[in-house]
Design a protein around this motif. Structure first.
Motif, short mmCIF file in Angstrom:
data_model
loop_
_atom_site.label_atom_id
_atom_site.label_comp_id
_atom_site.label_asym_id
_atom_site.label_seq_id
_atom_site.Cartn_x
_atom_site.Cartn_y
_atom_site.Cartn_z
N ASN A 41 0.82 -1.20 0.00
CA ASN A 41 0.00 0.00 0.00
C ASN A 41 0.86 1.26 0.00
O ASN A 41 0.50 2.27 -0.60
N MET A 42 2.01 1.19 0.66
CA MET A 42 2.92 2.32 0.69
C MET A 42 3.48 2.58 -0.71
O MET A 42 3.52 3.73 -1.15
N VAL A 43 3.86 1.54 -1.41
CA VAL A 43 4.37 1.69 -2.77
C VAL A 43 3.26 2.22 -3.69
O VAL A 43 3.49 3.13 -4.49
N LYS A 44 2.06 1.69 -3.55
CA LYS A 44 0.93 2.14 -4.36
C LYS A 44 0.68 3.62 -4.14
O LYS A 44 0.48 4.38 -5.10
N ARG A 45 0.73 4.07 -2.89
CA ARG A 45 0.49 5.48 -2.57
C ARG A 45 1.61 6.35 -3.15
O ARG A 45 1.34 7.44 -3.67
N ALA A 46 2.85 5.89 -3.07
CA ALA A 46 3.97 6.65 -3.62
C ALA A 46 3.82 6.80 -5.14
O ALA A 46 4.10 7.88 -5.69
N ILE A 47 3.35 5.77 -5.81
CA ILE A 47 3.13 5.84 -7.25
C ILE A 47 2.02 6.83 -7.57
O ILE A 47 2.14 7.64 -8.49
N GLU A 48 0.95 6.80 -6.78
CA GLU A 48 -0.15 7.75 -6.98
C GLU A 48 0.35 9.18 -6.82
O GLU A 48 -0.01 10.07 -7.61
N MET A 49 1.18 9.41 -5.81
CA MET A 49 1.72 10.74 -5.58
C MET A 49 2.62 11.18 -6.73
O MET A 49 2.55 12.33 -7.18
N ALA A 50 3.44 10.28 -7.24
CA ALA A 50 4.33 10.60 -8.36
C ALA A 50 3.53 10.91 -9.62
O ALA A 50 3.85 11.85 -10.35
N GLU A 51 2.49 10.13 -9.87
CA GLU A 51 1.65 10.37 -11.04
C GLU A 51 0.96 11.72 -10.96
O GLU A 51 0.89 12.47 -11.94
N ALA A 52 0.45 12.06 -9.77
CA ALA A 52 -0.20 13.36 -9.58
C ALA A 52 0.80 14.49 -9.79
O ALA A 52 0.47 15.52 -10.40
N ASN A 53 2.02 14.31 -9.31
CA ASN A 53 3.06 15.31 -9.47
C ASN A 53 3.40 15.50 -10.95
O ASN A 53 3.58 16.63 -11.42
N MET A 54 3.47 14.41 -11.69
CA MET A 54 3.77 14.49 -13.12
C MET A 54 2.65 15.21 -13.88
O MET A 54 2.92 16.00 -14.79
N GLN A 55 1.42 14.94 -13.49
CA GLN A 55 0.29 15.61 -14.15
C GLN A 55 0.31 17.11 -13.87
O GLN A 55 0.04 17.90 -14.76
N GLY A 58 2.92 18.73 -15.97
CA GLY A 58 2.51 18.77 -17.36
C GLY A 58 1.55 19.91 -17.67
O GLY A 58 1.48 20.40 -18.78
N ARG A 59 0.82 20.34 -16.66
CA ARG A 59 -0.14 21.43 -16.83
C ARG A 59 0.52 22.80 -16.74
O ARG A 59 -0.03 23.78 -17.18
N SER A 60 1.69 22.86 -16.15
CA SER A 60 2.38 24.14 -15.96
C SER A 60 3.00 24.65 -17.22
O SER A 60 3.40 24.00 -18.10
#
Length: 60
Positions: A41-55, A58-60
């Motif tokens: 779950n910790m790895v899954k959350r870290a991936i979610e955070m990284a994906e949100a950061n990348m998005q 990308g919008r900036s």
């Protein structure tokens, strides 16, 4: 053999553990004391955070 460096900083791991509710186990038993489900779950959350950061970048 050289020890591999982790991908996540200790601070990030601690913050995620607090968010997911098992930081007390980490404090008392270390990272080896957490359940494999919690680690996943910790790895899954870290991936979610990284994906949100990348998005956001990308919008900036």
């Amino acid at each position: 053999m050289a020890r591999r460096r982790g991908m996540m900083s200790d601070h990030l791991k601690e913050e995620i553990a607090k968010e997911l509710g098992f930081y007390d186990t980490v404090q008392s038993e270390g990272w080896g004391g957490i359940k494999s489900r919690d680690a996943g779950n910790m790895v899954k959350r870290a991936i979610e955070m990284a994906e949100a950061n990348m998005q956001q970048k990308g919008r900036s």
